[in-house]
Design an enzyme around this catalytic site. Sequence first.
Site, PDB file in Angstrom:
ATOM      1  CG  ASP A  51      75.484 121.435  32.281  1.00  0.00           C
ATOM      2  OD1 ASP A  51      76.056 122.528  32.489  1.00  0.00           O
ATOM      3  OD2 ASP A  51      75.874 120.357  32.783  1.00  0.00           O
ATOM      4  CE1 TYR A  56      80.091 115.519  33.778  1.00  0.00           C
ATOM      5  CE2 TYR A  56      78.550 116.730  32.407  1.00  0.00           C
ATOM      6  CZ  TYR A  56      79.147 116.525  33.620  1.00  0.00           C
ATOM      7  OH  TYR A  56      78.808 117.316  34.686  1.00  0.00           O
ATOM      8  CE  LYS A  81      79.230 121.369  34.351  1.00  0.00           C
ATOM      9  NZ  LYS A  81      78.593 120.476  33.371  1.00  0.00           N
ATOM     10  CG  HIS A 114      83.836 119.840  35.802  1.00  0.00           C
ATOM     11  ND1 HIS A 114      83.735 118.929  34.775  1.00  0.00           N
ATOM     12  CD2 HIS A 114      82.830 119.528  36.648  1.00  0.00           C
ATOM     13  CE1 HIS A 114      82.709 118.120  34.991  1.00  0.00           C
ATOM     14  NE2 HIS A 114      82.154 118.457  36.119  1.00  0.00           N
TER      15      HIS A 114
END
Length: 306
Positions: A51, A56, A81, A114
Amino acid sequence: MADVYTNPEKHVVLHNNVKLPVLGLGTSHNGGYSHEAVVYALKNCGYRHIDTAKRYGCETYIAQAIKASGVPREEIFLATKCWPADYGAATTREAFNGSCQRLGTDYLDMYLLHWPDVPSGVKDKKKLLQDTWRTLEVLLDEERARVIGVSNFLEHHLETIMDECSVVPQVNQCEFHPYNNPKKLRAYCAERNIQFEGYCPLGNGQILNEPQIQEIADVHNKSPAQVLIRWNLQRRVVCIPKSTKEHRVKENAEVFNFVLTDENMARLDNMAQNLTIMDPSSIQAKIDNPLPDGYKLNIINVPAEP
């Protein structure tokens, strides 16, 4: 095919019949990203679910780790996401394509919205969410995404999507641990066949020393982390613990050889609800005043490109 797709305890079947491994490896820009830990998880510990998120900043590094692991792409359930600043019919598709490019793949196993928040300057927030969801439905129709879902959505957010959708979200990923256990939301999702997935299963490490959790761990000769992950799995909540340490990655995967008792489960189910790791009230400012993706990321042991 990997054991996670053939052993019924190790996967859930979504409402479109896709098998989702119940245990995955979480990543984020908080706490760092370790190339060696991801390779080790795939190659030595049997993880087949990763994931991540565009936000990120580690999608490119995950692509390198998958290649280094030698595990075939088709065996890996790869989820990422879409950040709210990218919501909108055209921009969401562009964001999806960008994630695919960085992850070194032409399809995603799962693509999530998200957050339910949108940029504050948007006049019709409901329409933007619905248009964005429609783009995910098209990506599903085109078989670019195998599963589409949401993250951090409460009941009223889900209803905004479902007012106009053709496909009900297949997954809702939210914070989940004994001190943040949204029972009403989980029941709402279960009634609509939306699979609940939990992040921060270890409470960001803040609950590992809690006496009640340690007592249960001692009875089973397991670590508190293993007890918490096992609680997730017995509740059939998809669980994505994160670690940058190989021994922790291995420990977190060793959760299929014991069973918590009904009493253990009840104790964990009824903890005080007094810990929130991810504060939703902080998200709007991060959307409206964007910093670069991965702005907190600390890269550990990523090899230089040849």
